[in-house]
Design a protein around this motif. Structure first.
Motif, PDB file in Angstrom:
ATOM      1  N   GLY A   6       0.808  -1.217   0.000  1.00 11.20           N
ATOM      2  CA  GLY A   6       0.000   0.000   0.000  1.00 11.20           C
ATOM      3  C   GLY A   6       0.837   1.261   0.000  1.00 11.20           C
ATOM      4  O   GLY A   6       0.330   2.360   0.263  1.00 11.20           O
ATOM      5  N   SER A   7       2.124   1.123  -0.332  1.00 16.44           N
ATOM      6  CA  SER A   7       3.071   2.209  -0.072  1.00 16.44           C
ATOM      7  C   SER A   7       3.403   3.080  -1.283  1.00 16.44           C
ATOM      8  O   SER A   7       4.556   3.479  -1.466  1.00 16.44           O
ATOM      9  N   SER A   8       2.431   3.400  -2.088  1.00 11.12           N
ATOM     10  CA  SER A   8       2.604   4.460  -3.078  1.00 11.12           C
ATOM     11  C   SER A   8       2.538   5.801  -2.344  1.00 11.12           C
ATOM     12  O   SER A   8       2.136   5.862  -1.176  1.00 11.12           O
ATOM     13  N   PRO A   9       2.928   6.895  -3.006  1.00 10.79           N
ATOM     14  CA  PRO A   9       2.765   8.199  -2.347  1.00 10.79           C
ATOM     15  C   PRO A   9       1.329   8.453  -1.898  1.00 10.79           C
ATOM     16  O   PRO A   9       1.106   8.986  -0.800  1.00 10.79           O
ATOM     17  N   ARG A  10       0.340   8.051  -2.720  1.00  8.99           N
ATOM     18  CA  ARG A  10      -1.060   8.244  -2.324  1.00  8.99           C
ATOM     19  C   ARG A  10      -1.387   7.416  -1.077  1.00  8.99           C
ATOM     20  O   ARG A  10      -2.033   7.907  -0.150  1.00  8.99           O
ATOM     21  N   GLY A  11      -0.934   6.176  -1.043  1.00  5.56           N
ATOM     22  CA  GLY A  11      -1.170   5.354   0.143  1.00  5.56           C
ATOM     23  C   GLY A  11      -0.464   5.902   1.371  1.00  5.56           C
ATOM     24  O   GLY A  11      -0.986   5.849   2.488  1.00  5.56           O
ATOM     25  N   SER A  12       0.724   6.456   1.171  1.00  5.80           N
ATOM     26  CA  SER A  12       1.506   6.990   2.296  1.00  5.80           C
ATOM     27  C   SER A  12       0.831   8.186   2.947  1.00  5.80           C
ATOM     28  O   SER A  12       1.160   8.543   4.091  1.00  5.80           O
ATOM     29  N   LEU A  13      -0.117   8.806   2.252  1.00  2.00           N
ATOM     30  CA  LEU A  13      -0.883   9.894   2.872  1.00  2.00           C
ATOM     31  C   LEU A  13      -1.585   9.427   4.148  1.00  2.00           C
ATOM     32  O   LEU A  13      -1.843  10.218   5.050  1.00  2.00           O
ATOM     33  N   GLY A  14      -1.881   8.125   4.209  1.00  2.00           N
ATOM     34  CA  GLY A  14      -2.522   7.594   5.403  1.00  2.00           C
ATOM     35  C   GLY A  14      -1.682   7.827   6.648  1.00  2.00           C
ATOM     36  O   GLY A  14      -2.212   8.053   7.742  1.00  2.00           O
ATOM     37  N   TYR A  15      -0.368   7.786   6.495  1.00  3.94           N
ATOM     38  CA  TYR A  15       0.484   8.016   7.659  1.00  3.94           C
ATOM     39  C   TYR A  15       0.869   9.475   7.839  1.00  3.94           C
ATOM     40  O   TYR A  15       1.300   9.874   8.929  1.00  3.94           O
ATOM     41  N   ALA A  16       0.684  10.289   6.820  1.00  4.91           N
ATOM     42  CA  ALA A  16       0.735  11.734   7.057  1.00  4.91           C
ATOM     43  C   ALA A  16      -0.456  12.128   7.934  1.00  4.91           C
ATOM     44  O   ALA A  16      -0.330  12.944   8.859  1.00  4.91           O
ATOM     45  N   ALA A  17      -1.614  11.511   7.651  1.00  5.47           N
ATOM     46  CA  ALA A  17      -2.791  11.743   8.500  1.00  5.47           C
ATOM     47  C   ALA A  17      -2.562  11.211   9.905  1.00  5.47           C
ATOM     48  O   ALA A  17      -2.988  11.820  10.903  1.00  5.47           O
ATOM     49  N   CYS A  18      -1.865  10.084  10.012  1.00  7.23           N
ATOM     50  CA  CYS A  18      -1.555   9.537  11.338  1.00  7.23           C
ATOM     51  C   CYS A  18      -0.614  10.464  12.104  1.00  7.23           C
ATOM     52  O   CYS A  18      -0.729  10.600  13.332  1.00  7.23           O
TER      53      CYS A  18
ATOM     54  N   ALA B  78       6.633  12.916   6.181  1.00 10.49           N
ATOM     55  CA  ALA B  78       6.001  14.001   5.422  1.00 10.49           C
ATOM     56  C   ALA B  78       5.042  14.787   6.316  1.00 10.49           C
ATOM     57  O   ALA B  78       4.985  16.022   6.260  1.00 10.49           O
ATOM     58  N   GLY B  79       4.293  14.066   7.161  1.00  6.50           N
ATOM     59  CA  GLY B  79       3.326  14.734   8.034  1.00  6.50           C
ATOM     60  C   GLY B  79       3.974  15.628   9.069  1.00  6.50           C
ATOM     61  O   GLY B  79       3.568  16.785   9.247  1.00  6.50           O
TER      62      GLY B  79
ATOM     63  N   LEU C 164       5.354  14.196   0.347  1.00  9.32           N
ATOM     64  CA  LEU C 164       5.346  15.607   0.718  1.00  9.32           C
ATOM     65  C   LEU C 164       4.941  16.484  -0.470  1.00  9.32           C
ATOM     66  O   LEU C 164       4.232  17.486  -0.298  1.00  9.32           O
ATOM     67  N   HIS C 165       5.347  16.076  -1.670  1.00 11.86           N
ATOM     68  CA  HIS C 165       4.974  16.827  -2.880  1.00 11.86           C
ATOM     69  C   HIS C 165       3.458  16.832  -3.071  1.00 11.86           C
ATOM     70  O   HIS C 165       2.887  17.845  -3.515  1.00 11.86           O
ATOM     71  N   LEU C 166       2.791  15.712  -2.737  1.00 11.99           N
ATOM     72  CA  LEU C 166       1.329  15.661  -2.836  1.00 11.99           C
ATOM     73  C   LEU C 166       0.679  16.645  -1.864  1.00 11.99           C
ATOM     74  O   LEU C 166      -0.395  17.186  -2.137  1.00 11.99           O
TER      75      LEU C 166
END
Length: 342
Positions: free
Chosen positions: A169-181, A214-215, A249-251
């Protein structure tokens, strides 16, 4: 002073997301462990991302919130992903597909270090079947990404609309989940009146580490992220984490450049290969279970927690340091590793 998370929250809101968690997961202090003299007065806390409910829980659900949002925005009817036989991401993709009435195709690759009956038929593999996924077990030597692209072609030819979930699940889009975390953790730290000196995570496909970094970067937090590599070599994990952190972070804000010196990866706990048991992992899993009644998995959390214990015992952190360990779930993996604990 409380963190200002408005910029991060607004950036995350720009992406489609499907709620898969029941709410924030708790942060708990490991009170008994923190009192052990060998831990030199450090305060150990855990972020209970094993308590995410759906499909047996685990960190992959945070990534799947954004990946499923993307898939549904594209009107997908079939989720496809790949990983090892005991992939937590595959198990949770199957559970999410079941919850949302989607078909699911899982491509599983054999382990280089384990082939016993428990590993091949228990744990996550058992649950994949219960969730109704169609499982493709690849023989050794077949490239899963090539097979995945061929499978996508076959599904499209059948009139289906497949969506390929990335490894872990570790695309940049998926990684947004842990920026939210990261935002969730900083909110909780403020409420608890705590400043975490370091957040410690397992680093496999690097999405959890990259999203957190990133978060906290966008939130301008002074908290550092440390990942213990369990999949790749330290050098490879560093490069992957840097690339994914920058992409994530770019997203969120294309104007911010991530300093590569913020990437902190430790490869000391990986062992001989991904998924290979180590003496330090076995001791760490037993210590956490016997002192706190908490269970962590042998592939990710067990090795990362072993790294945290080693660092604290060496005196790498001054007394009274507040250290937060992210429990990423993967509990079914314990049953697949029964023989390793005997």
């Amino acid at each position: 002073m409380p963190h200002d998370l408005s910029h991060l929250d607004a950036a995350l809101a720009a992406y489609p997301r499907v709620a898969l968690l029941e709410g924030p997961t708790p942060i708990q202090k490991l009170s008994r462990l923190s009192q052990l003299p060998e831990l030199n007065g450090c305060n150990l806390y855990v972020k209970r991302d094993d308590l995410t409910g759906l499909g047996g829980g685990g960190n992959k659900l945070r990534k799947l919130e954004f990946l499923l949002g993307e898939a549904l925005a594209e009107n997908a009817d079939t989720l496809v992903t790949w990983g090892g036989f005991q992939s937590n991401h595959a198990r949770l993709t199957a559970a999410v597909a079941a919850r949302h009435g989607l078909a699911c195709e899982l491509i599983l690759t054999p382990s280089a270090v384990r082939s016993d009956n428990d590993f091949c038929h228990n744990g996550n593999v058992l649950l994949d079947d219960l969730f109704g996924a169609k499982v493709h077990r690849l023989p050794r030597g077949v490239a899963p990404d090539v097979y995945a692209n061929e499978l996508l072609g076959r599904l499209k030819a059948q009139g289906k609309k497949p969506f390929l979930m990335p490894l872990g699940g570790s695309s940049p889009r998926g990684s947004l989940g842990y920026a939210a975390c990261a935002a969730e953790i900083l909110h909780q730290a403020d409420a608890l009146g705590l400043q975490f000196d370091k957040i410690i995570v397992p680093n496999g496909s690097a999405g959890t580490h990259s999203g957190l970094l990133a978060g906290v970067t966008l939130a301008r937090s002074a908290t550092h992220i440390l990942g213990y590599s369990v999949l790749a070599s330290e050098e490879q994990a560093l490069a992957t984490t840097l690339e994914k952190s920058r992409q994530t972070l770019h997203l969120l804000d294309a104007s911010i450049t991530l300093d590569e010196h913020l990437i902190n990866v430790d490869g000391s706990q990986r062992g001989e290969a991904y998924g290979a048991p180590t003496a330090a992992m076995l001791e760490a899993v037993r210590l956490l279970a016997s002192h706190e009644g908490l269970l962590t998995d042998p592939v990710y959390g067990g090795k990362a927690f072993a790294g945290l214990l080693a660092a604290v015992r060496r005196g790498d952190y001054p007394p009274a340091s507040n250290l937060l360990f992210v429990m990423t779930g993967g509990l079914p993996g314990l049953f697949a590793y029964r023989s390793a604990f005997e």
